[in-house]
Design a protein around this motif. Structure first.
Motif, PDB file in Angstrom:
ATOM      1  N   UNK A 172      56.653  41.861  49.527  1.00  0.00           N
ATOM      2  CA  UNK A 172      56.335  42.910  48.461  1.00  0.00           C
ATOM      3  C   UNK A 172      55.312  42.290  47.424  1.00  0.00           C
ATOM      4  N   UNK A 173      54.129  43.250  47.380  1.00  0.00           N
ATOM      5  CA  UNK A 173      53.271  42.627  46.262  1.00  0.00           C
ATOM      6  C   UNK A 173      53.364  43.516  44.983  1.00  0.00           C
ATOM      7  N   UNK A 174      53.823  42.941  43.960  1.00  0.00           N
ATOM      8  CA  UNK A 174      54.103  43.712  42.581  1.00  0.00           C
ATOM      9  C   UNK A 174      52.947  43.646  41.617  1.00  0.00           C
ATOM     10  N   UNK A 175      52.513  44.736  41.045  1.00  0.00           N
ATOM     11  CA  UNK A 175      51.366  44.842  40.164  1.00  0.00           C
ATOM     12  C   UNK A 175      52.151  45.411  38.934  1.00  0.00           C
ATOM     13  N   UNK A 176      52.327  44.644  37.828  1.00  0.00           N
ATOM     14  CA  UNK A 176      52.778  45.003  36.524  1.00  0.00           C
ATOM     15  C   UNK A 176      51.861  45.671  35.648  1.00  0.00           C
ATOM     16  N   UNK A 177      52.126  46.443  34.852  1.00  0.00           N
ATOM     17  CA  UNK A 177      51.376  47.155  33.862  1.00  0.00           C
ATOM     18  C   UNK A 177      49.839  47.123  34.370  1.00  0.00           C
ATOM     19  N   UNK A 178      49.649  48.223  35.343  1.00  0.00           N
ATOM     20  CA  UNK A 178      48.432  48.196  36.051  1.00  0.00           C
ATOM     21  C   UNK A 178      47.416  48.557  35.214  1.00  0.00           C
ATOM     22  N   UNK A 179      46.191  47.926  35.558  1.00  0.00           N
ATOM     23  CA  UNK A 179      44.784  48.286  34.803  1.00  0.00           C
ATOM     24  C   UNK A 179      44.012  49.137  36.014  1.00  0.00           C
ATOM     25  N   UNK A 180      42.764  49.619  35.327  1.00  0.00           N
ATOM     26  CA  UNK A 180      41.866  50.409  36.194  1.00  0.00           C
ATOM     27  C   UNK A 180      41.236  49.453  37.158  1.00  0.00           C
ATOM     28  N   UNK A 181      40.840  48.212  36.588  1.00  0.00           N
ATOM     29  CA  UNK A 181      40.331  47.163  37.522  1.00  0.00           C
ATOM     30  C   UNK A 181      41.076  46.607  38.611  1.00  0.00           C
ATOM     31  N   UNK A 182      42.545  47.023  38.819  1.00  0.00           N
ATOM     32  CA  UNK A 182      43.317  47.046  39.932  1.00  0.00           C
ATOM     33  C   UNK A 182      43.107  47.812  41.031  1.00  0.00           C
ATOM     34  N   UNK A 229      48.599  56.290  43.766  1.00  0.00           N
ATOM     35  CA  UNK A 229      48.057  56.783  42.706  1.00  0.00           C
ATOM     36  C   UNK A 229      48.982  56.583  41.511  1.00  0.00           C
ATOM     37  N   UNK A 230      48.499  56.015  40.682  1.00  0.00           N
ATOM     38  CA  UNK A 230      49.281  55.583  39.432  1.00  0.00           C
ATOM     39  C   UNK A 230      48.680  55.690  38.190  1.00  0.00           C
ATOM     40  N   UNK A 231      49.347  55.703  36.924  1.00  0.00           N
ATOM     41  CA  UNK A 231      48.885  55.864  35.529  1.00  0.00           C
ATOM     42  C   UNK A 231      48.422  54.253  35.281  1.00  0.00           C
ATOM     43  N   UNK A 232      47.815  54.049  34.341  1.00  0.00           N
ATOM     44  CA  UNK A 232      47.421  52.770  33.660  1.00  0.00           C
ATOM     45  C   UNK A 232      48.681  52.496  32.907  1.00  0.00           C
ATOM     46  N   UNK A 233      49.152  51.186  33.076  1.00  0.00           N
ATOM     47  CA  UNK A 233      50.306  50.623  32.436  1.00  0.00           C
ATOM     48  C   UNK A 233      51.703  50.684  33.332  1.00  0.00           C
ATOM     49  N   UNK A 234      51.617  51.619  34.357  1.00  0.00           N
ATOM     50  CA  UNK A 234      52.848  51.423  35.337  1.00  0.00           C
ATOM     51  C   UNK A 234      52.741  50.342  36.059  1.00  0.00           C
ATOM     52  N   UNK A 235      53.957  49.994  36.581  1.00  0.00           N
ATOM     53  CA  UNK A 235      54.127  48.934  37.837  1.00  0.00           C
ATOM     54  C   UNK A 235      53.996  49.674  39.073  1.00  0.00           C
ATOM     55  N   UNK A 236      53.703  49.133  40.063  1.00  0.00           N
ATOM     56  CA  UNK A 236      53.660  49.391  41.452  1.00  0.00           C
ATOM     57  C   UNK A 236      54.056  48.368  42.513  1.00  0.00           C
ATOM     58  N   UNK A 237      54.680  48.739  43.465  1.00  0.00           N
ATOM     59  CA  UNK A 237      55.081  47.670  44.393  1.00  0.00           C
ATOM     60  C   UNK A 237      54.505  48.104  45.809  1.00  0.00           C
TER      61      UNK A 237
END
Lengths: 115, 115
Positions: free
Chosen positions: B76-86, B12-20
Motif C-alpha cells: 500500500x502506498x499512502x499519500x497524506x495531505x495530497x497536493x495538486x502536484x501529486x 479523484x480526491x480533494x487537496x488535503x485528503x489522504x489516499x491509499x
C-alpha cells in the motif's frame, strides 16, 4: 547518478516499414543492464527486449533488435516490419550497480504506425 | 496466471485528503517497486521492497509519502495531505528477485487526480 535520454519525443512509421528509436545513457558503473519497455494506451508496461552490458552481441527478439554501442553509451531499438499493434510509448531503461533492480527511465518516445 | 493488479484504477480526491493505493504483485515475487509517471517528471522510482523490508526509499518525494508491504505480498502506498502536484499515474511492478537483469512485471497503474 545514472541518466537515460531519449531525444525523440515522437516517431512515426508506415506499416511493414522499419523504424529506429534512439536512447543514450550515462553511467560510471561497469555492470549494468539496459531495457526497452512498451506502454500501450492501457498503461501496462511490457518488456520488449533487454541487453547485458558485458555482452557485445546485440540482443534480438523476433522483429525487435538493438544496436548497443557501449563506448558511445548508446542503445537504440530497431523495429522491423512494423505492425499497427506496435503503436505505443516506448521507454528506454537502465538498471545497474547496487540499485536492486530499480529502473531509471528515459522520457519516452511515442510511436505512431500508419496503415 | 494472474498479473500485477492495482486498485483503484482511478482516484479523484480533494487537496488535503489522504489516499491509499494498493498493489497486488504476482504470487511468489519477492521484489516490488513503486514508480510515478507524470507529465512534468516522466517515470520516476519511488520505493523498492524486498519481502516486507524497504531497503531503498530514496525516491519518495516527501514525508507525506509512505508505503508498506505485508506478508511479502500486498503493498500500500499512502499519500497524506495530497497536493495538486501529486496528480500522476502510480505504477507498481514486481519481479521474482531483485537482480538487475530481471524483467519487472507492471500493473495497469492508478491514475490519481488531486483537485
Amino acid at each position: 547518478a545514472q541518466t537515460v535520454t531519449q531525444s525523440q519525443p515522437e516517431m512515426s512509421v508506415q506499416e511493414a516499414e522499419t523504424v529506429t528509436l534512439s536512447c543514450t545513457y550515462d553511467t560510471s558503473e561497469s555492470d549494468y543492464y539496459l531495457f526497452w519497455y512498451k506502454q500501450p494506451p492501457s498503461r501496462q508496461m511490457i518488456l520488449v527486449i533487454r541487453q547485458e552490458a558485458y555482452k557485445q552481441q546485440n540482443a534480438t527478439e523476433n522483429r525487435f533488435s538493438v544496436n548497443f554501442q557501449k563506448a558511445a553509451k548508446s542503445f537504440s531499438l530497431k523495429i522491423s516490419d512494423s505492425q499497427l499493434g506496435d503503436a505505443a510509448m516506448y521507454f528506454c531503461a537502465y538498471s545497474g550497480g547496487t540499485s536492486y533492480g530499480k529502473l531509471t527511465f528515459g522520457q519516452g518516445t511515442i510511436l505512431t504506425v500508419h496503415p | 496466471g494472474a498479473g500485477v493488479s492495482q486498485s483503484p484504477s482511478n482516484k479523484v480526491t480533494e487537496k488535503g485528503k489522504d489516499v491509499e493505493l494498493r498493489c497486488d504483485p504476482i504470487s511468489g515475487h519477492t521484489a516490488l517497486y513503486w514508480y510515478r509517471q507524470s507529465l512534468g517528471q516522466g517515470l520516476e522510482f519511488l520505493i523498492y521492497f524486498q519481502g516486507n523490508s524497504a531497503p531503498d526509499k530514496s525516491g519518495l518525494p516527501s514525508d507525506r509519502f509512505s508505503a508498506e508491504r505485508t506478508g511479502g505480498s500486498v503493498s500500500t502506498l499512502t499519500i497524506q495531505r495530497t497536493q495538486q502536484e501529486d496528480s500522476a499515474v502510480y505504477l507498481c511492478a514486481s519481479s521474482p528477485t531483485s537482480g538487475n537483469w530481471n524483467e519487472q512485471f507492471f500493473g495497469p497503474g492508478t491514475r490519481l487526480t488531486v483537485l
